[in-house]
Design an enzyme around this catalytic site. Structure first.
Site, short mmCIF file in Angstrom:
data_model
loop_
_atom_site.label_atom_id
_atom_site.label_comp_id
_atom_site.label_asym_id
_atom_site.label_seq_id
_atom_site.Cartn_x
_atom_site.Cartn_y
_atom_site.Cartn_z
N GLU A 1 8.43 -32.54 9.67
CA GLU A 1 8.54 -31.31 8.88
C GLU A 1 8.16 -31.53 7.42
O GLU A 1 8.73 -30.93 6.53
CB GLU A 1 9.97 -30.76 8.97
CG GLU A 1 10.50 -30.80 10.38
CD GLU A 1 11.76 -30.00 10.59
OE1 GLU A 1 12.79 -30.42 10.05
OE2 GLU A 1 11.70 -28.96 11.25
N GLU B 1 20.83 -40.32 12.78
CA GLU B 1 19.39 -40.05 12.67
C GLU B 1 18.65 -41.32 12.27
O GLU B 1 17.58 -41.62 12.79
CB GLU B 1 19.15 -38.96 11.62
CG GLU B 1 17.67 -38.66 11.43
CD GLU B 1 17.45 -37.47 10.51
OE1 GLU B 1 16.74 -36.54 10.92
OE2 GLU B 1 17.98 -37.44 9.38
N ASP C 1 4.36 -31.12 10.70
CA ASP C 1 4.42 -32.23 11.66
C ASP C 1 5.84 -32.42 12.21
O ASP C 1 6.76 -31.69 11.84
CB ASP C 1 3.88 -33.52 11.02
CG ASP C 1 4.75 -34.03 9.88
OD1 ASP C 1 5.72 -33.34 9.48
OD2 ASP C 1 4.48 -35.13 9.38
C1 BGC Z 1 13.35 -34.35 11.26
C2 BGC Z 1 12.87 -33.44 12.38
C3 BGC Z 1 14.06 -32.94 13.17
C4 BGC Z 1 15.08 -32.31 12.24
C5 BGC Z 1 16.35 -31.97 12.98
C6 BGC Z 1 14.35 -33.61 10.41
O1 BGC Z 1 14.80 -34.47 9.40
O2 BGC Z 1 12.27 -34.75 10.44
O3 BGC Z 1 12.03 -34.15 13.23
O4 BGC Z 1 13.63 -32.00 14.12
O5 BGC Z 1 15.43 -33.20 11.22
O6 BGC Z 1 16.91 -33.09 13.61
#
Ligand code: BGC
Length: 324
Positions: free
Chosen positions: A154, A282, A151
């Site tokens: 991930e 993030e 998903d």
């Molecule tokens: C997130 C992903 C993202 C990746 C890189 C992961 O922690 O769950 O959605 O693409 O980090 O940013």
């Protein structure tokens, strides 16, 4: 100019500058330049980042990323035609990473098609520029779309509504006949409440009444005290804080459904998180859902990713969507 427009302009300039600063000479966008495990270019993140840059006039940045993707896809032409899987992320020079990860994720390739099409239409670019690569991606999605994959976050393998919505948006942008079949296969009943589902509404992949119910459920249980949006209730990654990406998505959905004041609050929240540095992480450390998990993630991978380029780009997208 009033104070609010000045703040929005500042946030756009700052976010675009952060993205430009870290875009590689190859055209790749690091997911996060300071966080070791994110020093790769993800197709999902990159599609959103390039789209955000394209929206705010940074045409060259988007061109460079799409050209990097295009080369990467054409280099893998044989394996695509042999039915092999592509990766979710690549090194900056376009190589497959060697370490373990949930690497089979289809959403990014749908998003990439969608973002390239938007960019070409926005700047009236020649359709032939990415023709070979976009043709290969359509073929890739057409043959694999029903397969379970990881998903957006991930973490879970399955056939997820958010993934199908991204595949639908990409195929639909190119008028591919499989688009309608993908849309018809979206089954919200099987879904856990997750703010990645907002993308289904943004891409018109599900009926508005069903989407409105999901948004109500998200509003009831996935919004923090200051208005930031969580990913899902059991999120323990770095304690499960509020994410600028998902907050931006909800703001964008509010604009789509005519709720400008609510969208404005989400944009304000994002600008507030940028504070003086201009960086968007993030996730936030305040208002975590499961703070007891925070320290173990710091011990494992260091402090949370900051800046995260996809977060910066959601600011661009939401600011661009706001009616002037
Ligand atoms: C997130 C992903 C993202 C990746 C890189 C992961 O922690 O769950 O959605 O693409 O980090 O940013």
């Amino acid at each position: 100019m009033d104070i609010l427009s000045e703040q929005i302009d500042w946030a756009i300039e700052k976010s675009a500058a952060v993205i430009s600063r870290y875009q590689q000479d190859s055209g790749a966008y690091p997911s996060s330049p300071n966080f070791d495990v994110y020093k790769y270019s993800w197709i999902r993140d990159g599609a959103f980042i390039a789209d955000g840059m394209s929206r705010v006039g940074r045409r060259e940045s988007a061109d460079q990323f799409f050209a990097w993707c295009s080369n990467l896809i054409i280099d893998r032409r044989e394996s695509i035609l042999n039915g092999e899987h592509l990766n979710a992320r690549y090194t900056y020079s376009g190589q497959d990473p060697t370490n373990e990860w949930g690497s089979f994720q289809l959403d990014g390739y749908g998003l990439l098609l969608w973002a390239i099409k938007q960019h070409q239409q926005r700047y009236n670019l020649n359709e032939n520029i990415y023709k070979e690569a976009t043709g290969l991606i359509q073929h890739y999605l057409d043959i694999h779309w029903q397969e379970p994959c990881f998903d957006w976050w991930e973490e879970r393998e399955g056939v997820h509504a958010a993934t199908l919505a991204c595949i639908y948006a990409g195929l639909q942008a190119y008028g591919h006949p499989t688009a309608a079949i993908v849309k018809a296969a979206i089954n919200l009943k099987k879904e856990r409440l997750d703010s990645s589902l907002i993308i289904c509404g943004l891409f018109d992949a599900v009926d508005p009444p069903a989407m409105d119910q999901i948004i109500k459920d998200i509003e009831a249980s996935l919004i923090g005290p200051d208005g930031g949006v969580y990913r899902y209730a059991d999120d323990t990654y770095y304690g499960g804080g509020e994410w600028p990406i998902t907050t931006g998505l909800l703001g964008w959905y509010y604009i789509k459904t005519g709720r400008q004041n609510q969208a404005r609050l989400k944009l304000n929240w994002m600008i507030e998180q940028m504070k003086d540095s201009g960086w968007l992480p993030e996730q936030l450390k305040t208002n975590m859902l499961h703070p007891e998990y925070y320290d173990q993630w710091v011990a494992k991978w260091g402090h949370p990713a900051n800046p995260l380029l996809w977060s910066q780009s959601m600011l661009l997208t939401l600011a661009h969507e706001m009616p002037k």
